[in-house]
Write an enzyme that holds these catalytic residues in place. Sequence first.
Site, PDB file in Angstrom:
ATOM      1  N   CYS A 102       7.435  -2.533   2.283  1.00  0.00           N
ATOM      2  CA  CYS A 102       7.295  -2.329   0.841  1.00  0.00           C
ATOM      3  C   CYS A 102       8.412  -1.427   0.357  1.00  0.00           C
ATOM      4  CB  CYS A 102       5.928  -1.702   0.548  1.00  0.00           C
ATOM      5  SG  CYS A 102       5.621  -1.402  -1.204  1.00  0.00           S
ATOM      6  N   HIS A 105       0.449  -9.470  -2.087  1.00  0.00           N
ATOM      7  CA  HIS A 105       1.012  -8.121  -1.941  1.00  0.00           C
ATOM      8  C   HIS A 105       1.294  -7.515  -3.316  1.00  0.00           C
ATOM      9  CE1 HIS A 105       3.814  -5.192   0.259  1.00  0.00           C
ATOM     10  NE2 HIS A 105       4.109  -4.998  -1.010  1.00  0.00           N
ATOM     11  N   GLU A 106       1.901  -8.306  -4.199  1.00  0.00           N
ATOM     12  CA  GLU A 106       2.252  -7.784  -5.527  1.00  0.00           C
ATOM     13  C   GLU A 106       1.010  -7.587  -6.400  1.00  0.00           C
ATOM     14  OE1 GLU A 106       5.139  -6.595  -5.768  1.00  0.00           O
ATOM     15  OE2 GLU A 106       5.794  -7.560  -3.922  1.00  0.00           O
ATOM     16  N   HIS A 145      -0.526  -4.354  -5.760  1.00  0.00           N
ATOM     17  CA  HIS A 145       0.129  -3.222  -6.442  1.00  0.00           C
ATOM     18  C   HIS A 145      -0.471  -2.960  -7.819  1.00  0.00           C
ATOM     19  CE1 HIS A 145       3.235  -1.718  -3.847  1.00  0.00           C
ATOM     20  NE2 HIS A 145       3.789  -2.901  -3.673  1.00  0.00           N
TER      21      HIS A 145
END
Length: 204
Positions: A131, A174-175, A178
Amino acid sequence: MSAQDKLIKAQHLIDMNDIIREGNPTLRAVAKEVEFPLSDDDIILGEKMMQFLKHSQDPVMGEKLGLRAGVGLAAPQIDVSKRIIAVLVPNPEDSEGNPPKEAYSMEEVLYNPKIVSHSVQDAALADGEGCLSVDRVVEGYVVRHARVTVEYYDKHNEKHRIKLKGYNAIVVQHEIDHINGVLFYDRINAKKPFEAKEGMLILE
């Protein structure tokens, strides 16, 4: 001046100095949904995020700006707590080193993305994940869904629904993590980091 005001200035190129690191509370906050129709500022921010990814993958610009290569960026990583993500996944060269017919398997800025359905099967990258906001290696399988259906809006305020699998599904999850205040290592089994559950797909 807010972080977004600085980032969207015409002459500003997002670089590693703009990316906040673990420990910053913005990375642990649940980001706010953007409003529609999109403001010019939110459209420009998405374009700047995509520009960063393209620069980071370009050997010349990447070195010039001192960038770490990335395939995804979420607005909270640049200290803007909004539900905006950019994804840029390049296609590999063929076995003979020729460039792919399509440069990218996914190239999109997603506003208010959300996972609306997913597979029962889990998946993880064999080499784990990294990351841009985490300056250390955290080893282990990051357990995610093997396939996901995602709804989002584009910069033209149009709604889309896409089905993703494999690497693209991993990147988008993954995004989306966030914008929900989750970091990749939260999904690693701390006691048995490389334990593969039965039926889990390991992506090389």
